[in-house]
Every structure is written in structure tokens, then in C-alpha cells.
Design a protein around this motif. Structure first.
Motif, PDB file in Angstrom:
ATOM      1  N   ALA A 192     -11.730   2.209   2.930  1.00 25.19           N
ATOM      2  CA  ALA A 192     -11.749   1.160   3.321  1.00 25.19           C
ATOM      3  C   ALA A 192     -10.658   0.828   4.685  1.00 25.19           C
ATOM      4  O   ALA A 192     -11.189  -0.285   5.019  1.00 25.19           O
ATOM      5  N   LYS A 193      -9.959   1.695   4.398  1.00 25.50           N
ATOM      6  CA  LYS A 193      -9.593   1.520   6.195  1.00 25.50           C
ATOM      7  C   LYS A 193     -10.188   1.588   7.457  1.00 25.50           C
ATOM      8  O   LYS A 193     -10.903   2.505   6.982  1.00 25.50           O
ATOM      9  N   ARG A 195       1.330   4.347  -0.425  1.00 24.27           N
ATOM     10  CA  ARG A 195       0.456   3.689  -0.279  1.00 24.27           C
ATOM     11  C   ARG A 195      -1.364   4.351   0.096  1.00 24.27           C
ATOM     12  O   ARG A 195      -2.471   4.728  -0.801  1.00 24.27           O
ATOM     13  N   PRO A 251       2.569  -6.306  -2.271  1.00 26.81           N
ATOM     14  CA  PRO A 251       1.821  -5.759  -0.965  1.00 26.81           C
ATOM     15  C   PRO A 251       1.264  -4.263  -1.365  1.00 26.81           C
ATOM     16  O   PRO A 251       0.770  -4.078  -0.343  1.00 26.81           O
ATOM     17  N   ARG A 252       0.999  -4.264  -2.742  1.00 33.24           N
ATOM     18  CA  ARG A 252       0.430  -2.603  -3.088  1.00 33.24           C
ATOM     19  C   ARG A 252      -0.976  -2.312  -2.659  1.00 33.24           C
ATOM     20  O   ARG A 252      -1.687  -1.315  -2.188  1.00 33.24           O
ATOM     21  N   GLY A 253      -1.542  -3.423  -2.317  1.00 31.34           N
ATOM     22  CA  GLY A 253      -2.623  -3.346  -2.549  1.00 31.34           C
ATOM     23  C   GLY A 253      -3.753  -2.958  -0.854  1.00 31.34           C
ATOM     24  O   GLY A 253      -2.645  -2.448  -0.707  1.00 31.34           O
ATOM     25  N   PRO A 254      -4.332  -1.969  -1.456  1.00 33.35           N
ATOM     26  CA  PRO A 254      -4.808  -1.488   0.006  1.00 33.35           C
ATOM     27  C   PRO A 254      -5.547  -2.280   0.497  1.00 33.35           C
ATOM     28  O   PRO A 254      -6.765  -3.110   0.608  1.00 33.35           O
ATOM     29  N   ALA A 255      -4.800  -2.018   1.716  1.00 28.96           N
ATOM     30  CA  ALA A 255      -5.267  -3.095   2.687  1.00 28.96           C
ATOM     31  C   ALA A 255      -6.628  -2.818   3.706  1.00 28.96           C
ATOM     32  O   ALA A 255      -7.017  -1.506   3.652  1.00 28.96           O
ATOM     33  N   GLY A 256      -7.644  -3.561   3.869  1.00 25.81           N
ATOM     34  CA  GLY A 256      -8.979  -2.568   4.647  1.00 25.81           C
ATOM     35  C   GLY A 256     -10.150  -4.010   4.234  1.00 25.81           C
ATOM     36  O   GLY A 256      -9.837  -4.637   3.449  1.00 25.81           O
ATOM     37  N   SER A 257     -10.907  -3.057   4.698  1.00 18.62           N
ATOM     38  CA  SER A 257     -12.181  -3.945   5.085  1.00 18.62           C
ATOM     39  C   SER A 257     -13.518  -4.169   2.862  1.00 18.62           C
ATOM     40  O   SER A 257     -13.179  -2.392   2.928  1.00 18.62           O
ATOM     41  N   ARG A 296      -6.257  -0.402  -8.109  1.00 22.03           N
ATOM     42  CA  ARG A 296      -4.960  -0.282  -6.690  1.00 22.03           C
ATOM     43  C   ARG A 296      -5.016  -1.269  -6.013  1.00 22.03           C
ATOM     44  O   ARG A 296      -3.730  -1.596  -5.904  1.00 22.03           O
ATOM     45  N   THR A 297      -6.509  -1.940  -6.104  1.00 24.76           N
ATOM     46  CA  THR A 297      -6.269  -3.720  -5.094  1.00 24.76           C
ATOM     47  C   THR A 297      -5.397  -4.331  -6.305  1.00 24.76           C
ATOM     48  O   THR A 297      -4.376  -5.598  -5.461  1.00 24.76           O
ATOM     49  N   VAL A 350      -9.922   3.916  -1.169  1.00 24.95           N
ATOM     50  CA  VAL A 350      -9.537   3.300  -1.457  1.00 24.95           C
ATOM     51  C   VAL A 350      -9.103   3.282   0.962  1.00 24.95           C
ATOM     52  O   VAL A 350      -8.580   3.234   1.756  1.00 24.95           O
TER      53      VAL A 350
END
Lengths: 521, 149
Positions: free
Chosen positions: A227-228, A516, B67-73, A433-434, A224
Motif C-alpha cells: 500500500a505504500k 509500523r 495513527p498506527r494504521g498503515p499509510a498508503g493507498s 493492521r489498519t 501493508v
């Protein structure tokens, strides 16, 4: 067992816990726990799972002293990152971000850190007193439990845990069932038949729970973070000096009530199923805000908002050991990992443990008193030292955690297949988590699954096929009625919407999205 | 929705595979009884969740977890997992010390430490410390591989 006998046993426990070897393990557990708490991305579940292989050469008592130390040590360390960086080191410190970080912004990080260490010590120590005097009689009462009671207790545990973790009951329940299904892989615990092994010798022994724990909770969190975008991995922090740590008399006066109430709230929460330390912090924060004469200060740096929750998570951590030791049933994911570790060491926790292996139980309890004291000493003067670890940028930390997970996983069974399994569960953990699925019910179900199946099948054998056995026995009936109540809560919430969306769910989204960023439940 | 469908399928497959085991009866439950019950329960829960998603309007009030899912790629994650998978595959042939060095180097550079001197030094220090701690001190039989150490 009366109070006097408990005290006598406790003295015996101290004799074992104060041997040089066990003091070393309590100390190591406290340090590693603090580190696990400080490092965002490595929480107590993955931390304990990683260290299990290192305990293989130890006797069960020393092993448990070390592993338990990591659990409660993490509760001390977790507040550091929350207060200094607004990033919780693990989920039980999410709430501390709200007022702790505000205090740090106002230049009062020192008192916030000091009060959370003092509160943690008081809450932890009072809860161990509870463990000392409550676990033995509870274990005595649980001796009357048969398979139907244990089955209903486990059903109750899953439903309550599912109800209090995350935001969706149905998603959490599905994760519990998936965990139970994964738990059936390998040899049937009753007949010895092979199940779902597809001819693989590797799967005969069942799914390695350490791989699931490190995968879902350790690797999942690393992924996680990975990915940021790269810029978000550069966070720096100002660490307070030692002389800035002293809280003022005014701070102490305002905190003492919160600390005592936090102890009570945490202790109660630790006794019921759920990720105890996390729920305890939310509950304590709500209590403090409601009782405060200055509720408007909450969210702007109220010291009660740090003292209460930080005390409550330690108190809950210690009292969560009561059901683990007395009933042999872990009510949360971390105690589930500890149960798994105990089973590896050939110790079966349950009503008979305290009477049959008193040295182990009392030495571990005694080590907790010592461990809490060590942690107070470690955390007060050395907070700046631990906080310095935060200077290591995340883009160095993440590869290190990943690398440690691989090495730690291999050393459990010296198996590369375990690493593949861990990676697969890591990817699953990322997806979970996603999609906002919780890992805690899955892990608890995986560890408890075989026990639950045996209890279920034994009950049916006793009743000759009658499911009514679960309703005819009073304790079992009571537990199932309570389970039903918890299943109906979401329905009732929907019916009475204005009352329904309680403060817990509102606060579960706080603070400002840090949940998060945080570590593990 | 995709997750719920996957769980429905997982429940279905579990139930089907359980039927190949001796299921028995309530009086004498066999090896397949418990997993069959679990498979069916999972199917029921996943089915209910699919209906819930289908009929509930997806306003922020009903989907607080959205909106809890991790943001990013996701691409970064796939690359990250890929590197670790390659390292795991090479663990046996190349050996632990070499793989630790290469893995750390690849991950550090992947996460943005571009300067060879910095990434190389961190990777070398980690690999050496890990070798001394895990192989030499704790005697964990990690694969020796090509280097033979």
C-alpha cells in the motif's frame, strides 16, 4: 526428576541431536531463521507456518528441531536490519533500532552487530540451561492439573497476552474471542457434532490454522507494504565489512552487565503469557536506561541499548519453550504455531510429554544448544553476507514473499481452497493492521480454542454443572484472581493517570514510527 | 467504529447460529454452549468498545493507536489482492508453472518495475526455480494444468 537425571537425559538428547540428519535440520533452521529475521515483512510466525509442510516427511523430532531453529534464528537475524537500516526485521527487534541505528550512523555498525550476536548467544544458552533444569519439575507439578486448572490457565494466558499486546485491551480481547469462535468451526471435540460447517466438507476439519497464520501475519504484512507509495520501497543500505565487526574492549566492558541483566529479564518474561521476545526487549531497554550511569546516551548510540534487548529476546525465546513443553500451553503466537505443528505430527505437548517421549524433548533441547552455537558462528562472520539480502529491493521482495505464501499454503493440504482461505485472512490481516487490532491473540485462541472448550466442558461435567469448581480449586482460583487483576489494570491506570501511561506504552510507539514498518510479532 | 460494529454483528450471528445447535445446560453443556457463550461475550465486548468510542473524546491522549494504521493507498492493495485472486482462480486450468510466471510478472510490474526485460527476467527465474524446487525436487502435486508439466 533431579539434576543428575536431567543431565543424563540431556546427554542422550545430544546423541540424537548430533546425528548427521538432525545437525542438518538444526543448521537449516538456523539459516532459514536468520533469513526470516533479516527480511522485513516475513516474521517467525509466517516463516514457521510456511515451512510446516516441508516437515511432513520428517519424524517429529527432526521437524521440531527445524521449526524451533527458525524461531530462535529469527531473533539473531532480526537485529541486522534494525541496526543497518532502522527497519526491524521483526517486532522483537524494534527496540534495537533506537541505539543500534544510531551506532551505525556513527560508523559503529560492526560492534553493534557483533555485540548483539554475542549477547544473543549468551542469553539463549543460559535460557536453555533453565529449560533443561526447570521444564521437567514443572511438568511434574502440572501432572496434578485437572481440566479446571487448565481452563483457568488458558483464560489467564489470553487476558495477559491481550493486556501486553497492542494498545487496547478490549480490542485484543475481542480478537481472542474471534479466534475462539473460529476454533469452534468443524467437529465438536466432545460429541463429534458438526458446527458452523454449512454443509461444507472443507470446513469439517476446522479452520486451517496455517492459513490464518500465513494470511494474517504474512500476507497482511505484504499488503501493508504494497500500500505504500512506490518510492518508499527503494531503500538501500551500506553493509559493514568483516574486519569492522570487532567490538572494542570498552564496548565489551559496557555490554557485559547489560547482557547478563537481559538474560534474566528475558528468561522471566518468557515464562509468562505474552509475545515474550517483544516484551523482553522493551523491559530490558527500560532496565538498562534506568540503571545506566549515562542515561543521556540512550537514543544516541549506547551499546547497552543494543546488548540488553538483543540478549533478552533470545533468552525469552528459549524460556517460552518451558510452558509449551511442560504445560502444553503456548503463551505466545509463535509457540502456538509450534504447538499446531506438533499436533500435526501426532505429538501432544503437555505434562506427560517429557516422561512419555523423552527422546523428543531432550533431543530438541540438545539441538537448541547446538543451534545457538551454529547461529553465533553464522552471524559473526557472515553478517555482511546476510545483510546483502537487503540489497534486494522491496518491490522484488514483496512479490516473492506473496508467491512463496501461495506455494507454501497449497503444499499443506494440496488444496486450492486453502489458498482462498489464506487470502481472505490476508485481507482481514490488512484491515486489522489498519484499525490497530492485534493478530497474536486471534492466532493463539484459534489454536488453543478446542483445548479450552474441552477443559471447560469437562470441568462442568466433573462439578455437575457448578461453576464454583473454578473457584474451589486453589490453583485455578489463584489464576482467576491474577486474571482479574490484569483485567483491572487498565481501570487502575485510568484512575492513577500520572503513573499509568508507563514507559512500555510510550516506548511501544518508538522508534520514530518504525513499528509500523516492522515485521511480525 | 466500523470494525466494532462488524464484530458486534459477528458475535450476534455466532450466538444465533449456536442456538440452532443443542445448547444443553451447565450440567451437560452441548455443542452450542461454548460458541453461544463466546458469541455473547464478543457482543458484550464490542458493545462496550462502541460505547467507549462514542463517549471518549478522540484526543490523541485517549486514542494512541489511531495513527498506527498503515499509510498508503487502499487502491494498490485491492489491485494486489485482485491479481493474486485471479492467479488462484487460474491455478487449476493454467497450471502452476505458467501461473507463477504470470503472477510474478503482474506483481512486479504493479509494484513499479516497469521495464519488461527486468520484470520478465525476475519472473522467469522465480518460476523456473520454484518449478524445479517444489514440483521436481519436493514432489508437491501442484496443478499441472494446460502445459501438463
Amino acid at each position: 526428576m533431579d539434576t543428575l537425571a536431567s543431565l543424563q537425559h540431556l546427554l542422550g538428547g545430544f546423541a540424537i541431536a548430533t546425528t548427521l540428519q538432525n545437525l542438518f535440520y538444526a543448521f537449516t533452521g538456523a539459516i532459514v531463521g536468520t533469513l526470516v529475521g533479516v527480511l522485513p515483512g516475513l516474521g517467525p510466525i509466517a516463516g514457521i507456518a510456511l515451512l510446516i509442510p516441508l516437515t511432513f516427511g520428517l519424524n517429529p523430532t527432526s521437524a521440531l528441531i527445524l521449526l524451533a531453529g527458525i524461531y530462535y534464528g529469527a531473533m539473531y537475524g532480526g537485529s541486522t536490519t534494525s541496526i543497518l537500516m532502522n527497519v526491524p526485521g521483526e517486532t522483537a527487534s524494534v527496540i534495537t533500532c533506537i541505539d543500534g541505528y544510531q551506532m551505525a550512523q556513527q560508523g559503529r555498525a560492526g560492534p553493534a552487530l557483533a555485540i548483539s550476536a554475542i549477547g544473543s548467544f549468551i542469553g539463549g544458552t543460559i535460557a536453555i540451561l533453565g529449560l533443561t533444569f526447570l521444564a521437567p519439575p514443572l511438568a511434574g507439578a502440572a501432572l496434578a492439573f485437572g481440566p479446571p486448572e487448565f481452563f483457568s490457565l488458558m483464560v489467564f494466558g489470553f487476558v495477559v497476552l491481550s493486556n501486553v499486546t497492542g494498545t487496547s485491551l478490549i480490542k485484543a480481547l475481542m480478537m481472542a474471542v474471534v479466534g475462539l469462535i473460529l476454533g469452534t468451526i468443524g467437529l465438536d471435540p466432545v460429541t463429534g457434532n458438526e458446527r458452523f460447517t454449512f454443509g461444507s466438507i472443507y470446513l469439517l476439519g476446522g479452520i486451517e490454522f496455517v492459513a490464518v497464520a500465513i494470511g494474517v501475519f504474512g500476507i497482511g504484512e505484504v499488503l501493508v507494504n504494497a500500500a505504500k507509495p512506490a518510492e518508499s520501497l527503494e531503500e538501500r543500505v551500506r553493509v559493514p565489512r568483516f574486519r569492522e565487526l570487532y567490538p572494542s574492549p570498552q564496548d565489551l566492558k559496557r555490554s557485559i552487565g547489560a547482557i547478563l541483566r537481559g538474560t534474566g529479564v528475558g528468561f522471566g518474561v518468557g515464562l509468562v503469557p505474552g509475545p515474550a521476545p517483544v516484551i523482553a526487549t522493551y523491559s530490558s531497554y527500560m532496565v538498562e536506561k534506568r540503571l545506566s550511569k549515562h542515561p543521556e546516551e540512550f537514543g544516541k548510540g549506547a551499546i547497552e541499548g543494543v546488548a540488553g534487548p538483543e540478549t533478552a529476546n533470545n533468552s525469552a525465546t528459549q524460556s517460552a519453550f518451558i510452558p509449551l513443553f511442560a504445560l502444553g500451553i503456548p503463551f505466545g503466537p509463535v509457540t502456538a504455531i509450534l504447538l499446531g505443528a506438533l499436533l500435526i505430527h501426532g505429538v501432544t505437548p503437555g505434562p506427560l510429554l517429557i516422561s512419555e517421549q523423552p527422546q523428543l524433548f531432550w533431543a530438541v533441547v540438545a539441538s537448541m544448544y547446538i543451534g545457538n552455537f551454529i547461529l553465533l558462528l553464522l552471524n559473526l562472520p557472515f553478517v555482511p553476507l546476510f545483510a546483502n539480502i537487503l540489497r534486494v529491493p522491496k518491490k522484488v521482495l514483496l512479490p516473492l514473499v506473496m508467491f512463496l505464501c501461495i506455494t507454501g499454503m497449497f503444499s499443506v493440504n494440496n488444496s486450492i481452497l486453502d489458498i482462498w482461505l489464506m487470502l481472505a485472512f490476508g485481507a482481514l490481516g490488512y484491515l486489522m493492521r489498519t484499525w490497530a487490532y492485534e493478530g497474536a491473540p486471534l492466532l493463539l485462541a484459534l489454536v488453543l480454542g478446542p483445548k479450552m472448550e474441552v477443559a471447560f466442558r469437562q470441568s462442568l461435567l466433573i462439578s455437575r454443572g457448578g461453576l464454583g469448581i473454578f473457584l474451589r480449586r486453589p490453583v485455578s482460583l489463584l489464576l482467576l484472581l491474577a486474571t482479574l487483576l490484569f483485567l483491572l489494570i487498565p481501570v487502575l491506570r485510568a484512575l492513577f493517570k500520572p503513573l499509568g501511561r508507563g514507559a512500555v506504552s510510550a516506548m511501544a510507539r518508538a522508534p520514530r514510527g518504525t513499528r509500523r514498518k516492522g515485521g511480525l510479532p | 467504529m466500523a470494525a466494532a460494529v462488524a464484530l458486534l454483528l459477528f458475535g450476534g450471528i455466532t450466538a444465533l447460529l449456536s442456538l440452532q445447535l443443542p445448547v444443553g445446560s451447565l450440567r451437560g453443556p452441548g455443542s452450542g454452549f461454548f460458541p453461544l457463550a463466546l458469541g455473547l461475550t464478543l457482543m458484550a465486548l464490542a458493545g462496550a468498545h462502541i460505547l467507549q468510542l462514542h463517549y471518549a473524546p478522540s484526543t490523541p491522549a485517549t486514542e494512541p493507536e489511531a495513527p498506527r494504521g498503515p499509510a498508503g493507498s487502499t487502491g494498490r492493495v485491492v489491485r494486489f489482492v485482485g491479481v493474486v485472486a485471479i492467479a488462484t482462480a487460474l491455478l487449476e486450468p493454467l497450471g502452476y508453472p505458467l501461473v507463477s510466471l504470470l503472477l510474478m510478472l503482474a506483481l512486479l510490474r504493479g509494484l513499479g518495475i516497469r521495464r519488461w526485460r527486468v520484470s520478465g527476467l525476475i519472473a522467469l527465474l522465480t518460476a523456473t526455480a520454484a518449478y524445479l524446487l517444489f514440483v521436481r525436487w519436493l514432489n508437491i502435486p501442484l496443478p499441472k494444468g494446460w502445459l501438463g508439466v
